[in-house]
Design a protein around this motif. Structure first.
Motif, PDB file in Angstrom:
ATOM      1  N   LEU A 183      49.135  25.156 -36.035  1.00 26.92           N
ATOM      2  CA  LEU A 183      48.430  25.702 -36.928  1.00 26.92           C
ATOM      3  C   LEU A 183      47.135  26.464 -36.458  1.00 26.92           C
ATOM      4  N   VAL A 184      46.616  25.916 -35.259  1.00 23.84           N
ATOM      5  CA  VAL A 184      45.378  26.507 -34.745  1.00 23.84           C
ATOM      6  C   VAL A 184      45.208  27.987 -34.957  1.00 23.84           C
ATOM      7  N   PRO A 185      46.160  28.760 -34.366  1.00 24.56           N
ATOM      8  CA  PRO A 185      46.217  30.382 -34.378  1.00 24.56           C
ATOM      9  C   PRO A 185      46.270  30.857 -35.680  1.00 24.56           C
ATOM     10  N   VAL A 186      47.057  30.189 -36.581  1.00 26.65           N
ATOM     11  CA  VAL A 186      47.292  30.392 -37.955  1.00 26.65           C
ATOM     12  C   VAL A 186      46.060  30.585 -38.515  1.00 26.65           C
ATOM     13  N   PHE A 187      45.107  29.385 -38.395  1.00 28.44           N
ATOM     14  CA  PHE A 187      43.698  29.414 -38.954  1.00 28.44           C
ATOM     15  C   PHE A 187      42.908  30.377 -38.305  1.00 28.44           C
ATOM     16  N   ARG A 188      42.928  30.701 -37.089  1.00 25.28           N
ATOM     17  CA  ARG A 188      41.959  31.859 -36.496  1.00 25.28           C
ATOM     18  C   ARG A 188      42.294  32.938 -37.164  1.00 25.28           C
ATOM     19  N   ASP A 189      43.600  33.403 -37.577  1.00 25.19           N
ATOM     20  CA  ASP A 189      43.831  34.657 -38.053  1.00 25.19           C
ATOM     21  C   ASP A 189      43.357  34.537 -39.390  1.00 25.19           C
ATOM     22  N   LEU A 190      43.758  33.651 -40.073  1.00 33.25           N
ATOM     23  CA  LEU A 190      43.035  33.738 -41.827  1.00 33.25           C
ATOM     24  C   LEU A 190      41.734  33.602 -41.802  1.00 33.25           C
ATOM     25  N   ILE A 191      40.976  32.713 -41.062  1.00 35.91           N
ATOM     26  CA  ILE A 191      39.571  32.914 -41.211  1.00 35.91           C
ATOM     27  C   ILE A 191      38.824  33.928 -40.722  1.00 35.91           C
ATOM     28  N   ALA A 192      39.392  34.692 -39.797  1.00 34.18           N
ATOM     29  CA  ALA A 192      38.828  35.955 -39.372  1.00 34.18           C
ATOM     30  C   ALA A 192      38.829  37.039 -40.346  1.00 34.18           C
ATOM     31  N   ARG A 193      39.886  36.830 -41.139  1.00 36.31           N
ATOM     32  CA  ARG A 193      40.074  38.127 -42.022  1.00 36.31           C
ATOM     33  C   ARG A 193      38.924  38.414 -42.916  1.00 36.31           C
ATOM     34  N   PRO A 194      38.470  39.806 -43.227  1.00 33.66           N
ATOM     35  CA  PRO A 194      37.487  40.192 -43.796  1.00 33.66           C
ATOM     36  C   PRO A 194      37.310  39.565 -45.448  1.00 33.66           C
ATOM     37  N   ASP A 195      38.523  39.316 -46.042  1.00 37.70           N
ATOM     38  CA  ASP A 195      38.577  38.820 -47.506  1.00 37.70           C
ATOM     39  C   ASP A 195      38.177  37.339 -47.350  1.00 37.70           C
ATOM     40  N   THR A 196      38.041  36.600 -46.321  1.00 39.13           N
ATOM     41  CA  THR A 196      37.993  35.296 -46.459  1.00 39.13           C
ATOM     42  C   THR A 196      36.447  35.008 -46.414  1.00 39.13           C
ATOM     43  N   PRO A 197      36.165  34.246 -47.911  1.00 37.98           N
ATOM     44  CA  PRO A 197      34.741  34.490 -48.373  1.00 37.98           C
ATOM     45  C   PRO A 197      33.707  33.471 -47.959  1.00 37.98           C
ATOM     46  N   LEU A 198      33.451  33.634 -46.611  1.00 37.96           N
ATOM     47  CA  LEU A 198      32.555  32.757 -45.548  1.00 37.96           C
ATOM     48  C   LEU A 198      31.723  33.621 -44.834  1.00 37.96           C
TER      49      LEU A 198
END
Length: 239
Positions: free
Chosen positions: A197-212
């Protein structure tokens, strides 16, 4: 119980080891002081429900509530989340999966998961229920690998729900980066389950719509690096 003045800056697993559940509860109370009275009331109600539902649950060496507290505290302190619905969903992220019948109540008929989500919606609002639903594992096909199905579910459900990514990332950090704080067969089992899941989360968190914010995302990427280091130390043993 007396706690040190620096409790608010202690790493959460250090609080867990030294002060246990009472220390984490106090840290939670310190974190929610930044919220207004109505928000504190909602957050306390969610914590009380989580404590009741998981009252007999354990995670190897500790009460299960410790995990839920760390997930919520991490979002407030490290991720700078001030969205009360998201924190409530973090506290209750395992409630539907682990205790659907108890959450739904004795008089509710129908499919337990949907009844439990409806009960959450009635109590905390539809958005909380939707977020909890996004991080609740579905029934798995017994003919397929369970870990593969888990990863497929995580990728698909979090693709649709940016705030659910934040909850699941805090959960993953507690389970993945925190793998060194457990013992026995669960260490290798967790590393095997969570490493892909590490690369999965890297992709998800890097997305512009991730509100962080950008600094928070950098913090999370560093945590993912640390998780990979620890998974490698556990799984990539020399022959």
């Amino acid at each position: 119980m007396d706690f040190p003045a620096y409790l608010a800056t202690m790493p959460m697993h250090a609080i867990t080891e030294i002060h246990g559940e009472p220390g984490l509860l106090e840290r939670f109370r310190l974190e929610i002081r930044a919220f207004d009275a109505d928000a504190r009331e909602r957050l306390t109600e969610a914590l009380d429900l989580a404590a009741e539902l998981h009252r007999d649950d354990r995670r190897v060496r500790e009460p299960y509530l410790n995990h839920l507290l760390r997930v919520a505290i991490r979002m407030m302190h490290h991720y700078q989340v001030r969205d009360v619905d998201v924190i409530i969903a973090g506290l209750l992220h395992d409630a539907v999966e682990d205790h659907p019948a108890e959450l739904a109540g004795p008089d509710v008929s129908g499919e337990p998961t949907q009844a439990a989500l409806a009960a959450l919606a009635a109590r905390f609002g539809p958005r909380v229920a939707r977020l909890v639903g996004a991080v609740t594992n579905p029934a798995y096909d017994p003919e397929r690998d369970r870990d593969v199905q888990y990863r497929e579910h995580v990728a698909a459900s979090l693709d649709r729900e940016p705030w659910a990514r934040v909850i699941k990332m805090s959960d993953f950090t507690d389970n993945g980066v925190g793998v060194i704080h457990t013992v026995g067969p669960k260490v290798t089992r967790s590393a095997t389950k969570y490493r892909p899941l590490v690369p999965v989360f890297r992709d998800l968190i890097a997305r512009p719509d991730t509100p962080l914010s950008a600094p928070v995302k950098r913090h999370i990427f560093a945590q993912l690096d640390l998780a990979e280091e620890r998974f490698s130390a556990i799984l990539d043993r020399p022959n």
